[in-house]
Design a protein around this motif. Structure first.
Motif, PDB file in Angstrom:
ATOM      1  N   THR A 100      36.486  42.262  49.507  1.00 16.52           N
ATOM      2  CA  THR A 100      36.498  42.509  48.073  1.00 16.52           C
ATOM      3  C   THR A 100      37.939  42.447  47.581  1.00 16.52           C
ATOM      4  O   THR A 100      38.797  43.180  48.081  1.00 16.52           O
ATOM      5  CB  THR A 100      35.891  43.879  47.733  1.00 16.52           C
ATOM      6  OG1 THR A 100      34.549  43.935  48.237  1.00 16.52           O
ATOM      7  CG2 THR A 100      35.868  44.100  46.225  1.00 16.52           C
ATOM      8  N   VAL A 101      38.168  41.553  46.622  1.00 18.15           N
ATOM      9  CA  VAL A 101      39.494  41.399  46.036  1.00 18.15           C
ATOM     10  C   VAL A 101      39.413  41.895  44.596  1.00 18.15           C
ATOM     11  O   VAL A 101      38.726  41.304  43.766  1.00 18.15           O
ATOM     12  CB  VAL A 101      39.973  39.943  46.091  1.00 18.15           C
ATOM     13  CG1 VAL A 101      41.421  39.849  45.588  1.00 18.15           C
ATOM     14  CG2 VAL A 101      39.856  39.395  47.502  1.00 18.15           C
ATOM     15  N   SER A 102      40.095  42.985  44.349  1.00 17.39           N
ATOM     16  CA  SER A 102      39.996  43.608  43.040  1.00 17.39           C
ATOM     17  C   SER A 102      41.243  44.430  42.766  1.00 17.39           C
ATOM     18  O   SER A 102      41.813  45.039  43.677  1.00 17.39           O
ATOM     19  CB  SER A 102      38.759  44.507  42.975  1.00 17.39           C
ATOM     20  OG  SER A 102      38.719  45.215  41.751  1.00 17.39           O
ATOM     21  N   ALA A 103      41.622  44.438  41.499  1.00 19.84           N
ATOM     22  CA  ALA A 103      42.752  45.270  41.094  1.00 19.84           C
ATOM     23  C   ALA A 103      42.299  46.715  40.893  1.00 19.84           C
ATOM     24  O   ALA A 103      43.120  47.606  40.707  1.00 19.84           O
ATOM     25  CB  ALA A 103      43.375  44.725  39.823  1.00 19.84           C
ATOM     26  N   LEU A 146      38.855  46.071  51.142  1.00 19.03           N
ATOM     27  CA  LEU A 146      39.251  45.971  49.745  1.00 19.03           C
ATOM     28  C   LEU A 146      40.746  45.677  49.679  1.00 19.03           C
ATOM     29  O   LEU A 146      41.553  46.373  50.324  1.00 19.03           O
ATOM     30  CB  LEU A 146      38.945  47.279  49.021  1.00 19.03           C
ATOM     31  CG  LEU A 146      39.433  47.406  47.576  1.00 19.03           C
ATOM     32  CD1 LEU A 146      38.747  46.382  46.689  1.00 19.03           C
ATOM     33  CD2 LEU A 146      39.191  48.826  47.069  1.00 19.03           C
ATOM     34  N   VAL A 147      41.103  44.659  48.911  1.00 18.63           N
ATOM     35  CA  VAL A 147      42.499  44.274  48.790  1.00 18.63           C
ATOM     36  C   VAL A 147      42.765  43.858  47.355  1.00 18.63           C
ATOM     37  O   VAL A 147      41.860  43.375  46.654  1.00 18.63           O
ATOM     38  CB  VAL A 147      42.834  43.143  49.787  1.00 18.63           C
ATOM     39  CG1 VAL A 147      42.052  41.883  49.460  1.00 18.63           C
ATOM     40  CG2 VAL A 147      44.323  42.873  49.849  1.00 18.63           C
ATOM     41  N   GLN A 148      43.995  44.040  46.918  1.00 17.77           N
ATOM     42  CA  GLN A 148      44.369  43.634  45.566  1.00 17.77           C
ATOM     43  C   GLN A 148      44.646  42.139  45.512  1.00 17.77           C
ATOM     44  O   GLN A 148      44.986  41.526  46.539  1.00 17.77           O
ATOM     45  CB  GLN A 148      45.610  44.401  45.122  1.00 17.77           C
ATOM     46  CG  GLN A 148      45.381  45.891  44.920  1.00 17.77           C
ATOM     47  CD  GLN A 148      46.600  46.606  44.363  1.00 17.77           C
ATOM     48  OE1 GLN A 148      47.719  46.091  44.429  1.00 17.77           O
ATOM     49  NE2 GLN A 148      46.387  47.786  43.808  1.00 17.77           N
ATOM     50  N   PRO A 149      44.495  41.548  44.353  1.00 16.82           N
ATOM     51  CA  PRO A 149      44.860  40.125  44.218  1.00 16.82           C
ATOM     52  C   PRO A 149      46.283  39.887  44.697  1.00 16.82           C
ATOM     53  O   PRO A 149      47.189  40.673  44.417  1.00 16.82           O
ATOM     54  CB  PRO A 149      44.720  39.875  42.718  1.00 16.82           C
ATOM     55  CG  PRO A 149      43.691  40.869  42.267  1.00 16.82           C
ATOM     56  CD  PRO A 149      43.939  42.095  43.096  1.00 16.82           C
ATOM     57  N   GLY A 170      47.048  39.902  47.826  1.00 15.15           N
ATOM     58  CA  GLY A 170      47.150  40.527  49.138  1.00 15.15           C
ATOM     59  C   GLY A 170      46.617  39.644  50.254  1.00 15.15           C
ATOM     60  O   GLY A 170      46.221  38.494  50.023  1.00 15.15           O
ATOM     61  N   THR A 230      36.196  37.130  46.717  1.00 16.11           N
ATOM     62  CA  THR A 230      35.268  38.215  47.036  1.00 16.11           C
ATOM     63  C   THR A 230      33.951  37.649  47.533  1.00 16.11           C
ATOM     64  O   THR A 230      33.319  36.828  46.864  1.00 16.11           O
ATOM     65  CB  THR A 230      35.025  39.079  45.789  1.00 16.11           C
ATOM     66  OG1 THR A 230      36.253  39.733  45.432  1.00 16.11           O
ATOM     67  CG2 THR A 230      33.951  40.127  46.058  1.00 16.11           C
ATOM     68  N   LYS A 243      42.451  35.963  45.992  1.00 11.82           N
ATOM     69  CA  LYS A 243      42.090  35.946  44.585  1.00 11.82           C
ATOM     70  C   LYS A 243      40.766  36.676  44.386  1.00 11.82           C
ATOM     71  O   LYS A 243      39.984  36.817  45.343  1.00 11.82           O
ATOM     72  CB  LYS A 243      41.961  34.506  44.101  1.00 11.82           C
ATOM     73  CG  LYS A 243      43.210  33.660  44.348  1.00 11.82           C
ATOM     74  CD  LYS A 243      42.973  32.220  43.950  1.00 11.82           C
ATOM     75  CE  LYS A 243      44.224  31.374  44.226  1.00 11.82           C
ATOM     76  NZ  LYS A 243      44.007  29.955  43.845  1.00 11.82           N
ATOM     77  N   VAL A 244      40.517  37.089  43.165  1.00 13.49           N
ATOM     78  CA  VAL A 244      39.264  37.791  42.874  1.00 13.49           C
ATOM     79  C   VAL A 244      38.064  36.947  43.300  1.00 13.49           C
ATOM     80  O   VAL A 244      37.076  37.466  43.822  1.00 13.49           O
ATOM     81  CB  VAL A 244      39.193  38.138  41.374  1.00 13.49           C
ATOM     82  CG1 VAL A 244      37.822  38.663  41.010  1.00 13.49           C
ATOM     83  CG2 VAL A 244      40.277  39.144  41.004  1.00 13.49           C
TER      84      VAL A 244
END
Length: 114
Positions: A111-114, A11-14, A16, A90, A86-87
């Motif tokens: 998974t790319v999510s804030a 899991l990483v933030q946009p 990242g 994912t 980017k989201v």
């Protein structure tokens, strides 16, 4: 037998980065190209990037400029460095090798999510 094992998802933030690895065994790795695919929720599997046995690389438009594929023949490993995620990145990411037929790894979830 031919085996491909992906790792490095998470899991990483946009914005990242993640570094995926594909560890190969059971065939002469240095003689074969490796490709990365991904499959997002409800989507078809999509080719992302490939690297030939000689190290030439190619990228899908969605990956160009953000992803880098590389190989280490000493470690029988192909790496996909993914930056500025980017989201829409994912997906489950898979590596594939053609050794008489296509062989796939089991995939690693990104998974790319804030």
């Amino acid at each position: 037998q031919v085996q491909l094992v992906e790792s490095g998802g998470g899991l990483v933030q946009p914005g990242g980065s993640l570094r995926l690895s594909c560890a190969a065994s059971g065939f002469p790795f240095s003689e074969h190209g490796i490709v990365w695919y991904r499959q997002g929720p409800g989507q078809e599997r999509e080719w992302i990037a490939g690297i030939t046995s000689t190290g030439s690389t190619n990228y899908a438009g969605s990956a160009k400029g953000r992803f880098t594929i590389s190989r280490d023949n000493g470690k029988n490993t192909v790496t996909l460095q993914m930056n500025n995620l980017k989201v829409e990145d994912t997906a489950v990411y898979y590596c594939k090798a053609y050794v008489g037929r296509d062989y796939w790894g089991q995939g690693t979830q990104v998974t790319v999510s804030a």
